[in-house]
Design an enzyme around this catalytic site. Structure first.
Site, PDB file in Angstrom:
ATOM      1  N   TRP A   1      53.538 101.939  89.505  1.00 33.49           N
ATOM      2  CA  TRP A   1      54.481 101.247  88.641  1.00 33.49           C
ATOM      3  C   TRP A   1      55.445 102.192  87.929  1.00 33.49           C
ATOM      4  O   TRP A   1      56.154 101.768  87.021  1.00 33.49           O
ATOM      5  CB  TRP A   1      53.693 100.429  87.598  1.00 33.49           C
ATOM      6  CG  TRP A   1      52.705  99.521  88.244  1.00 33.49           C
ATOM      7  CD1 TRP A   1      52.914  98.255  88.718  1.00 33.49           C
ATOM      8  CD2 TRP A   1      51.333  99.827  88.534  1.00 33.49           C
ATOM      9  NE1 TRP A   1      51.773  97.751  89.265  1.00 33.49           N
ATOM     10  CE2 TRP A   1      50.774  98.696  89.170  1.00 33.49           C
ATOM     11  CE3 TRP A   1      50.515 100.941  88.313  1.00 33.49           C
ATOM     12  CZ2 TRP A   1      49.448  98.649  89.593  1.00 33.49           C
ATOM     13  CZ3 TRP A   1      49.198 100.896  88.736  1.00 33.49           C
ATOM     14  CH2 TRP A   1      48.668  99.765  89.366  1.00 33.49           C
ATOM     15  N   ASP A   2      55.478 103.461  88.307  1.00 35.85           N
ATOM     16  CA  ASP A   2      56.291 104.454  87.599  1.00 35.85           C
ATOM     17  C   ASP A   2      55.852 104.555  86.147  1.00 35.85           C
ATOM     18  O   ASP A   2      56.664 104.708  85.243  1.00 35.85           O
ATOM     19  CB  ASP A   2      57.777 104.098  87.687  1.00 35.85           C
ATOM     20  CG  ASP A   2      58.679 105.247  87.218  1.00 35.85           C
ATOM     21  OD1 ASP A   2      58.193 106.397  87.165  1.00 35.85           O
ATOM     22  OD2 ASP A   2      59.851 104.992  86.902  1.00 35.85           O
ATOM     23  N   TYR A   3      54.544 104.479  85.929  1.00 37.94           N
ATOM     24  CA  TYR A   3      53.973 104.655  84.597  1.00 37.94           C
ATOM     25  C   TYR A   3      53.621 106.125  84.363  1.00 37.94           C
ATOM     26  O   TYR A   3      52.534 106.456  83.888  1.00 37.94           O
ATOM     27  CB  TYR A   3      52.715 103.801  84.437  1.00 37.94           C
ATOM     28  CG  TYR A   3      52.942 102.338  84.166  1.00 37.94           C
ATOM     29  CD1 TYR A   3      54.174 101.859  83.710  1.00 37.94           C
ATOM     30  CD2 TYR A   3      51.924 101.419  84.342  1.00 37.94           C
ATOM     31  CE1 TYR A   3      54.370 100.507  83.463  1.00 37.94           C
ATOM     32  CE2 TYR A   3      52.105 100.061  84.084  1.00 37.94           C
ATOM     33  CZ  TYR A   3      53.325  99.609  83.649  1.00 37.94           C
ATOM     34  OH  TYR A   3      53.508  98.277  83.388  1.00 37.94           O
TER      35      TYR A   3
ATOM     36  N   ASN B   1      58.936  99.792  83.671  1.00 38.63           N
ATOM     37  CA  ASN B   1      58.928 101.253  83.650  1.00 38.63           C
ATOM     38  C   ASN B   1      59.914 101.839  82.643  1.00 38.63           C
ATOM     39  O   ASN B   1      59.974 103.054  82.470  1.00 38.63           O
ATOM     40  CB  ASN B   1      59.193 101.816  85.050  1.00 38.63           C
ATOM     41  CG  ASN B   1      60.568 101.477  85.577  1.00 38.63           C
ATOM     42  OD1 ASN B   1      61.187 100.506  85.167  1.00 38.63           O
ATOM     43  ND2 ASN B   1      61.053 102.270  86.512  1.00 38.63           N
TER      44      ASN B   1
END
Length: 811
Positions: free
Chosen positions: A487-489, A607
Site C-alpha cells: 500500500w506504499d505504507y 498513501n
C-alpha cells in the site's frame, strides 16, 4: 406575477422534479443492485410523484414532498447524527426545492379555485406556505432548519481533555544532546528529532500578540524549466549562533542574520533540473556538525589547515554530498574530493535524477550518515537503498548498510555495486550517540503494490524502523510497521527519541509515526514495544503471483480511523454523494490493508498518510505528543502488463527517461493506477473532517484531545473559510512555554495552539502554502522568534512562493 408566468414557473418546477427523480431513482436502483442503501430509489419515487401531482395542480404534491423532507431528515440523522457537513450533503437539494415549492408562483397554481379577474380575493388560494397542504411542508422545513442550526454548533468528532503538566524530568538526558536553548541545530532541533524547544518567551497568555518581525524572499520559486510537478519548499532552517541556514528547492544554500533576516551569504550548488529526470525537487534542510572538541582541553579542534572546523552538509538533487563552511559558505575542500562526496559511487543503474537525498543527513561527532530516495513505481531496476556513513572530516566511507545484504557493512570494494532496488531510507533519521545507534525509517522496494518477487531480506526490512550500530553499521534491532507492504505504507517520518516514565521506571523510548496512523512507542535500546502492539487479522486475497500477510501490527496508540461505509460518503449534494456510494460499492474494500486488485481497491488511510515526513512533536517534560493526523482515501488498481515497452497507465511507448513513466512498474507483472477517492466534482468522497490536531499521552497511549483543524478558504472555487478540518503536510513544533505551532494545512495560515487543551490561540495569513515544519529560536535581542517557510507544494496544489517569515512579540 401574471397567471401565464405562474404557469411557466410551475412547468419549470415539474421538469426540475422529474429530472431529480429520474436521477435519484436510476442511481438508487443501481446502488440497490450493488447492495447499498434503498433511500435514493425511494427519494426518486417521491420526487417523481411530486412532479406528477404538480402537473395535475394537486395540493397533495406538497404533502408528498413534506413526506420526502421528513423521511430524509430521519434517515440522515440515523446515518450521520448531528454532523453538519454529512447532513447538508443529504438535505441541501431537498431543502432548497422545498422552499421553492412554497413560493406563491407555485402554490397559487394548486387546487381547484382560481382568482377572479386577476385580483385575488381573501381566501381565493386554498394552498400557501401557511394554508392547506403547505402547512406540513412548512413545518417539515422549519424542523430541518432547527436541526441544521443545532448541527452547526455540534462537533461529534471532537475530543476534549487536558494534557498532564510537566512531570519530573526523566533521567538520562531525555531532552537529547545539550545545545544552547535558543538554537536549532538539526532538522528536529537535535538528533533526537523531538521538534521541541525549551524556550518559554511565548506563552498561551501572550501568543496572540505575535507579529511579523521580518520577511526574507529567496527568489527561488518553482516553475523553472525542467521542474517536476513535485517542486517544493519544505525546508526547516537551522539556527546556530546568530545565523539561520536554509536551502531552497533549486539547491541554493543561504545564511541569514537570525535577528534581522538580512542575507549574510548565499551559495548556488549548481544543479540543472533539465538534465535530471526528477520526481521530486526539494530540500528539507541542512545538517550541521560543530567544531570538534579537544578531549584534553575541551576547546574546539581545527581541521587540517584550520578551515571548516564547523561544517554544514547539503545533499543535492544530482547525487552529491557537499560540505560548506558556515562562516562564509565556501566549500570545505578537505571533505571528499574538493569538498564533496559522489553518492552515485558504486550505485547500480546510474540515471541522473533517479537517486538523490531530499532529507538532511544524520550528523554525529565523527560521522555523517546519509540515505536516499529512488523513483516510485517506475521499474524493478531502480538504484540501491543503501545507507552510508562517511567520516565527517575526510569524507571517507566508514560503513555501508544495504538491506539486501545486511551483514556486509564493511566499505564496498572498488568496482562492485550495491544491490539493485533494495528498500531505501528517504526520510529523516534520528541518532542516540550515548547508546551508539542511528534509527532509520525505511521505505519499500519498488513496486509498492506488488510483492510477489521480494527476497527474505526485503520482507524483513521493508516498511520498518531499523537501529544500526553507529560504529559498524550492523543491525542492532528491527521493528516492522507493516508486513508485506502492498500500500506504499513506507515509514515516512523521523523517529522521535524521548525518555518516558512507565510504571515508575525510566525507559529510553522511540516514537515512530506511520502512514497508516499508528504511533509505535518502542524501547530504543531493543526495539521492543513500550506501549502494547497487537497483531490483528488482515484481509487476504492478493493478486495472482502475490500474497497478503495474515496479520498486521496495531499499536495501543493508534489514529487508525474506523472503516468507511456508505454512510461515510459525501458530496456537495445528494447526487454526487450517491455517485460516491456507487463507486465505493464497485471497489474492493475489506477495511484497512485491503490488497490491491484488478477491479480497484480502496486504500484507507491512503498513501498520503495519516502522518508523513513532518512527523510529530514530543515534549520530554510532559511526555506527550502533539500530532496532526490526516485522513484521505485513495484508489489502487492493478493493470496487467504484457511487456516492458508499452505504457499501460499513460498510454504510448516507454520514453527514454523514466520520469514520465511513474506507476508503470517496468519489470513487474502489473502497472498501478493510483488516484485520490474523489467525487465527479473533485471533492473527497469521504465526509470531513480530513485533518486534525491532536495530542496523546505517550505513557498511557491515550489520545487526550483531538480537534478538526484548518479551513477550505484556499481549496475551494469560492474562498469561504469553512472550518471543516483539512489535510496537513508538514510537522508541528512544541515549546516549553506551552504553545505549539503548525503551518502545513492546505489553507495558507500559521497557527498557534495551547498544548494543554488544543485551543487555537492565534493565526497569521501566509503568502503561499506553508508545507514545511516551523522552528523557533532566540535572537540577539533576547526575543523568541517563530520561523515559518511559505513556498507551497506542487502535487498538493498549494500556491508557490519563496518566503521565510519570522514572528516575534513586539519589543
Amino acid at each position: 406575477m401574471t397567471q401565464s408566468k405562474r404557469s411557466v414557473a410551475l412547468s419549470v418546477m415539474v421538469i426540475l422534479l422529474a429530472i431529480l427523480g429520474l436521477g435519484a431513482l436510476g442511481g438508487g436502483l443501481w446502488l440497490i443492485l450493488l447492495g447499498g442503501s434503498w433511500y435514493y430509489a425511494i427519494a426518486g419515487l417521491l420526487f417523481l410523484t411530486t412532479a406528477v401531482l404538480l402537473l395535475k395542480r394537486s395540493p397533495a404534491a406538497l404533502s408528498v414532498y413534506a413526506l420526502l423532507v421528513i423521511g430524509t431528515l430521519i434517515w440522515a440523522l440515523w446515518e450521520a447524527g448531528l454532523d453538519w457537513w454529512p447532513l447538508s450533503a443529504r438535505g441541501d437539494v431537498i431543502a432548497v426545492v422545498g422552499f421553492l415549492l412554497l413560493l406563491p408562483w407555485i402554490t397559487r397554481r394548486l387546487g381547484d379555485r382560481e382568482p377572479m379577474a386577476g385580483v385575488p380575493a381573501p381566501g381565493a388560494y386554498p394552498v400557501g406556505a401557511f394554508r392547506g397542504t403547505g402547512i406540513p411542508l412548512t413545518a417539515s422545513l422549519v424542523i430541518v432548519l432547527l436541526v441544521a442550526v443545532a448541527s452547526w454548533f455540534t462537533d461529534p468528532h471532537r475530543i476534549d481533555g487536558t494534557l498532564p503538566p510537566p512531570r519530573q524530568a526523566a533521567s538520562g538526558g531525555g531532552s537529547g544532546p545539550a545545545i544552547p536553548d535558543g538554537e536549532w541545530q538539526a532538522y528536529g532541533r537535535t538528533g533526537y528529532g523531538q521538534r521541541y524547544s525549551p524556550l518559554t518567551g511565548i506563552t498561551p497568555d501572550n501568543v496572540d500578540r505575535l507579529q511579523a518581525a521580518w520577511t526574507y524572499e529567496t527568489g527561488d520559486e518553482r516553475g523553472q524549466p525542467g521542474d517536476p510537478k513535485e517542486t517544493t519548499f519544505e525546508v526547516t532552517p537551522l539556527k546556530i549562533g546568530n545565523r539561520l541556514f536554509l536551502c531552497s528547492p533549486h539547491q541554493h544554500v543561504i545564511a541569514l542574520d537570525a535577528t534581522t533576516g538580512k542575507e549574510v551569504w548565499r551559495r548556488d550548488l549548481q544543479i540543472d533540473p533539465k538534465q535530471l529526470a526528477l520526481q521530486h525537487l526539494t530540500c528539507r534542510g541542512l545538517s550541521y556538525r560543530p567544531a570538534p572538541q579537544s578531549e584534553a582541553s575541551g576547546s574546539a579542534a581545527s581541521t587540517a589547515g584550520g578551515a571548516c572546523a564547523a561544517r554544514l552538509f547539503m545533499p543535492t538533487a544530482d547525487g552529491r554530498l557537499v560540505a560548506l563552511n558556515p562562516e562564509d559558505g565556501s566549500i570545505c575542500t578537505g571533505f571528499g574530493e574538493n569538498g564533496q562526496v559522489n553518492l552515485w559511487a558504486n550505485m547500480p543503474n546510474v540515471r541522473p535524477g533517479a537517486y538523490y537525498s531530499t532529507s538532511p543527513p544524520v550528523v554525529t561527532a565523527k560521522l555523517i550518515i546519509v540515505g536516499g530516495t529512488v523513483l516510485d513505481n517506475v521499474s524493478t531496476k531502480e538504484q540501491s537503498g543503501v545507507v552510508r556513513a562517511f567520516d565527517a572530516d575526510s569524507g571517507r566511507l566508514v560503513w555501508n548498510w544495504d538491506s539486501a545484504r545486511p551483514d556486509q557493512t564493511a566499505p564496498i570494494a572498488d568496482g562492485q555495486t550495491y544491490t539493485v532496488n533494495s528498500p531505501n531510507s528517504w526520510s529523516i533519521a534520528s541518532v542516540d550517540e550515548a547508546l551508539g545507534m542511528v534509527y532509520l525509517p525505511l521505505g519499500n522496494q519498488p513496486p509498492d503494490q506488488f510483492g510477489g518477487n521480494r527476497s527474505p531480506e526485503v520482507e524483513r526490512f521493508s516498511s520498518s524502523v531499523v537501529a544500526l550500530d553507529l560504529a559498524t553499521g550492523q543491525v542492532r534491532w528491527v521493528f516492522q510497521t507493516v508486513h508485506h507492504d502492498l500500500w506504499d505504507y513506507d515509514v515516512p517520518a523521523q523517529p522521535s527519541l524521548i525518555d518516558l516514565t512507565v510504571n515508575g521506571r525510566t525507559v529510553p523510548a522511540l516514537v515512530q509515526p506511520t502512514k497508516q496512523g499508528e504511533l509505535f512507542v518502542l524501547d530504543r535500546r531493543t526495539g521492543q514495544p513500550v506501549l502494547p502492539v497487537t497483531e490483528k487479522p488482515a484481509p487476504q486475497g492478493a493478486a495472482e503471483g502475490d500474497h497478503a500477510a495474515p496479520t498486521q501490527p496495531v499499536s495501543a496508540l493508534s489514529y487508525d480511523p474506523p472503516p468507511l461505509t456508505g454512510a461515510d460518503m459525501w458530496g456537495a449534494t445528494m447526487f454526487d454523494q450517491l455517485a460516491c456510494r456507487i463507486a465505493l460499492k464497485r471497489l474492493r474494500y475489506d477495511g484497512r490493508f485491503t490488497p490491491p486488485s484488478l477491479q480497484g481497491s480502496l486504500v484507507y488511510p491512503g498513501n498520503f498518510g495519516v502522518f508523513n515526513w513532518g512527523s510529530v512533536a514530543v515534549d520530554p517534560q510532559r511526555q506527550v505528543a502533539f500530532t496532526t493526523p490526516t485522513y484521505l482515501a485513495f484508489v489502487s488498481q492493478l493493470v496487467p502488463r504484457q511487456n516492458d515497452k508499452d505504457l499501460y497507465v499513460q498510454g504510448g511507448e516507454r520514453p527514454q527517461f523514466s520520469l514520465p513513466a511513474l506507476n508503470e512498474n517496468f519489470g513487474a507483472p502489473y502497472a498501478i493506477k493510483l488516484a485520490p477517492f474523489v467525487s465527479v466534482l473533485g471533492l473527497p468522497c469521504q465526509a470531513p473532517p480530513w485533518g486534525y490536531v491532536a495530542a496523546a499521552d505517550l505513557t498511557t497511549g491515550k489520545v487526550v484531545w483531538k480537534h478538526k483543524n484548518g479551513t477550505t478558504r484556499d481549496a475551494s472555487p469560492v474562498p469561504l473559510p469553512f472550518r471543516m478540518g483539512v489535510p496537513n503536510l508538514g510537522g508541528p513544533v512544541m515549546t516549553a512555554g506551552g504553545v505549539a505551532f503548525l503551518s502545513g494545512t492546505i489553507d495558507y495560515y500559521v497557527r498557534a495552539y495551547d498544548v494543554s487543551t488544543g485551543k487555537q490561540l492565534w493565526e497569521s495569513r501566509l503568502p503561499a502554502g506553508g508545507q514545511a515544519t516551523p522552528m523557533t529560536y532566540q535572537g540577539e535581542d533576547g526575543r523568541q522568534y517563530v520561523l515559518v517557510v511559505a513556498g507551497g507544494h506542487g502535487s498538493l496544489g498549494t500556491k508557490g512562493g519563496d518566503s521565510v517569515i519570522a514572528y516575534a512579540l513586539p519589543k
